[in-house]
Design an enzyme around this catalytic site. Structure first.
Site, PDB file in Angstrom:
ATOM      1  N   HIS A 136       0.603  -1.187   0.315  1.00 20.89           N
ATOM      2  CA  HIS A 136      -0.137  -0.546  -0.197  1.00 20.89           C
ATOM      3  C   HIS A 136       0.713   1.072   0.389  1.00 20.89           C
ATOM      4  O   HIS A 136       0.409   2.405   0.092  1.00 20.89           O
ATOM      5  CB  HIS A 136      -0.488   0.023   1.162  1.00 20.89           C
ATOM      6  CG  HIS A 136      -0.325   0.918   2.265  1.00 20.89           C
ATOM      7  ND1 HIS A 136       0.273  -0.813   3.185  1.00 20.89           N
ATOM      8  CD2 HIS A 136      -0.396   1.166   2.841  1.00 20.89           C
ATOM      9  CE1 HIS A 136       0.630  -0.129   4.420  1.00 20.89           C
ATOM     10  NE2 HIS A 136       0.410   1.102   4.331  1.00 20.89           N
ATOM     11  N   ASP A 166      -0.012  -7.886   1.454  1.00 17.15           N
ATOM     12  CA  ASP A 166       0.323  -6.504   1.276  1.00 17.15           C
ATOM     13  C   ASP A 166       2.251  -6.164   2.102  1.00 17.15           C
ATOM     14  O   ASP A 166       2.854  -5.341   2.534  1.00 17.15           O
ATOM     15  CB  ASP A 166      -0.001  -5.347   2.739  1.00 17.15           C
ATOM     16  CG  ASP A 166       0.212  -3.967   2.413  1.00 17.15           C
ATOM     17  OD1 ASP A 166       0.003  -3.642   1.354  1.00 17.15           O
ATOM     18  OD2 ASP A 166      -0.266  -3.568   3.890  1.00 17.15           O
ATOM     19  N   SER A 244       4.975   2.945   6.964  1.00 17.32           N
ATOM     20  CA  SER A 244       4.482   1.653   7.105  1.00 17.32           C
ATOM     21  C   SER A 244       5.617   1.085   5.892  1.00 17.32           C
ATOM     22  O   SER A 244       6.204   1.748   5.277  1.00 17.32           O
ATOM     23  CB  SER A 244       3.068   2.267   5.601  1.00 17.32           C
ATOM     24  OG  SER A 244       1.658   2.242   6.134  1.00 17.32           O
ATOM     25  N   LEU A 299      -3.445 -26.159   0.588  1.00 19.71           N
ATOM     26  CA  LEU A 299      -3.438 -27.138   0.730  1.00 19.71           C
ATOM     27  C   LEU A 299      -4.733 -27.967   0.925  1.00 19.71           C
ATOM     28  O   LEU A 299      -5.692 -29.312   0.293  1.00 19.71           O
ATOM     29  CB  LEU A 299      -4.346 -26.852   2.740  1.00 19.71           C
ATOM     30  CG  LEU A 299      -2.997 -26.887   3.912  1.00 19.71           C
ATOM     31  CD1 LEU A 299      -3.116 -27.132   5.042  1.00 19.71           C
ATOM     32  CD2 LEU A 299      -2.190 -28.841   3.046  1.00 19.71           C
ATOM     33  N   VAL A 301      -8.439 -26.945   1.521  1.00 20.77           N
ATOM     34  CA  VAL A 301      -9.021 -26.396   2.166  1.00 20.77           C
ATOM     35  C   VAL A 301      -9.739 -25.523   2.884  1.00 20.77           C
ATOM     36  O   VAL A 301      -9.640 -24.111   3.212  1.00 20.77           O
ATOM     37  CB  VAL A 301      -8.276 -27.145   4.248  1.00 20.77           C
ATOM     38  CG1 VAL A 301      -8.224 -28.422   3.778  1.00 20.77           C
ATOM     39  CG2 VAL A 301      -7.387 -26.364   3.936  1.00 20.77           C
TER      40      VAL A 301
END
Length: 502
Positions: A136, A166, A244, A299, A301
């Site tokens: 971002h 991110d 950030s 996986l 799932v």
């Protein structure tokens, strides 16, 4: 970090960086047998308790010297300025200068759109100029400027980005740069000291200290990406807008996280910050450098935290921690290996799994084609399975970067001239000037077609379309669709839906 912050349910995308160092400190070790043998029969209040912790050989916080590692780390944390060139839109209001209106002159003129500028942080992770930051911080940027702690400035090039975590990787052309070495974020313990280094409010080289408040923390980020990985390190180191993409480091001066979020109702620090563990971020940037896109293993799932499982199903479980298997995807490698609906995944390759976010963190360290040992609890019985991980398409193939827009779509574009717009009675759009083998030809789009809107966004220039395609490709996952609205050269409207994942 971008100047406009997105505040979703009190979570503001403002990252924190930490850096820290411990010099000459003793290690706090508690011997289990020593503790058990030190229980007193009864304490002064009538409760059976161990001896006071102060009697152990512990290092007090005041005894830790952060100065040496902080001095080194600030040189490897950079200031990032991202600039996005504004695009003129057809809805731009006309500005009328009153002096020119009454006293002569041009009368009215169109306001010139101003570029958007954002600021953030980054961490040098390779002496030859690779820098890790948040997606971002640089998302949509046309220009990236990197400023070192010694005030040297470089032009940064985006290598790749992954919105799901991110994390982004940029590169500057320079050698022999200072770096922060990777640490092991999986060895972090709650209560451990960390340092945050970054550029809050555009103040460069700011260092703050705190402790690890929690690990494997899942928080709401406002992103609905199904492939989103949210297993954060939570700290109480003070961070604010501008941090950030900065570094979270331990007392050995090692990079153990990239600070990404703060919890706040105001946009400023309110006590908690969240960092992407380097176990996740390191693998992401390695993929971006080698392949141009993240090799995301799955996986196959559908999982839930146990506390979110329906009472009827939860009552049958014999464990209170883990990732509950609620279902399976298509071509699920977990199902083929023998895992069943209702199982609770409790470990991956010997690493304990307490929650959904912890399972995501473990699987995100691997690539499709690699095998992992998964332990589950099946109504009180422990079972172990060897599972070969796959990608979102259900294969073990390496996913390569899709390249530029011409390669992805098999088409070339140009802006419309004013005469074309007037003739067609439109005010925006781009023309398809050529079609080769690719998505456009496969869907019947021909030379001369005018692309006007893609995914409900107006298209004024080829760059507008390119950014949309890049954003979708970087996001990955199964849903990579373009919904195109436009007109043929005769003015007749035509609509197309293109799946980029095919």
């Amino acid at each position: 970090m971008k100047t406009i912050l997105k505040n979703v349910l009190g979570i503001v995308l403002v990252a924190a960086v930490s850096a820290g160092a411990a010099i000459g400190t003793s290690t706090y070790i508690v011997n289990k047998k020593q503790v058990e043998s030190s229980y007193s029969a009864v304490d002064e209040y009538g409760f059976k308790q161990p001896v006071r912790l102060a009697s152990y050989n512990a290092a007090a916080a005041e005894a830790i010297d952060f100065t040496v590692i902080a001095e080194h780390a600030v040189n490897a944390v950079v200031h990032i300025k991202s600039t996005t060139k504004a695009q003129a839109s057809t809805g731009t209001p006309q500005y009328i200068d009153p002096f020119e209106y009454f006293f002569g002159g041009r009368g009215n003129r169109q306001m010139q759109p101003q570029p958007r500028v954002g600021f953030g942080s980054g961490v040098i992770i390779s002496t030859d100029g690779y820098i890790i930051t948040n997606n971002h911080v640089i998302d949509g940027a046309d220009e990236i400027e990197v400023t070192m702690n010694d005030n040297r400035k470089f032009s940064g090039k985006l290598v790749g980005a992954d919105p799901s975590t991110d994390i982004a990787l940029i590169k500057v052309d320079e050698k022999d740069l200072p770096v922060i070495p990777f640490g092991d974020s999986e060895k972090l313990k709650v209560g451990e000291w960390v340092l945050a280094i970054g550029n809050p409010f555009n103040l460069t080289s700011t260092v703050t200290a705190g402790i690890v408040s929690a690990t494997g923390r899942s928080v709401m980020t406002g992103r609905d990406d199904v492939s989103r990985v949210a297993s954060f390190i939570q700290t109480d180191a003070a961070v604010n807008p501008g941090n950030s993409g900065g570094a979270l480091i331990n007392t050995r001066g090692e990079l153990i996280g990239i600070n990404t979020l703060i919890y706040s109702e105001t946009g400023n620090f309110a006590g908690y910050s969240f960092a992407v563990p380097i176990s996740i971020a390191g693998k992401v940037v390695s993929d971006l450098r080698e392949f141009g896109t993240v090799q995301r293993a799955m996986l196959g799932v559908t999982i839930q935290d146990i506390q979110n499982v329906a009472e009827e199903s939860r009552s049958k479980l014999k464990v209170t921690e883990g990732a509950y298997v609620a279902g399976f995807g298509t071509r699920s490698s977990a199902k083929e290996a023998g895992i069943e609906e209702g199982d609770v995944i409790t470990s991956v390759n010997g690493i304990r799994v307490r929650s959904v976010s912890a399972l995501q963190e473990q699987i995100s360290k691997y690539r499709p084609g690699e095998k992992v040992t998964v332990e589950v609890d099946r109504q009180g019985t422990k079972k172990t399975f060897s599972v070969e991980l796959r990608n979102a398409q259900g294969t073990t193939d390496v996913i390569q970067s899709k390249g530029d827009i011409a390669e992805v779509l098999g088409a070339a574009f140009k802006e419309l001239t004013n005469d074309q717009k007037k003739k067609l009675g439109i005010s925006y759009g781009i023309e398809v000037t050529g079609v080769t083998k690719g998505k456009f030809r496969d869907h019947g789009i021909q030379k001369g077609y005018i692309v006007m809107m893609v995914n409900d966004q107006r298209i004024n220039t080829p760059e507008d379309l390119e950014k949309i395609v890049e954003r979708i490709v970087k996001k990955g996952g199964e849903e990579q669709a373009l919904f195109i609205k436009g007109i043929n050269p005769n003015g007749r409207a035509r609509y197309y839906a293109i799946d980029l994942a095919d």
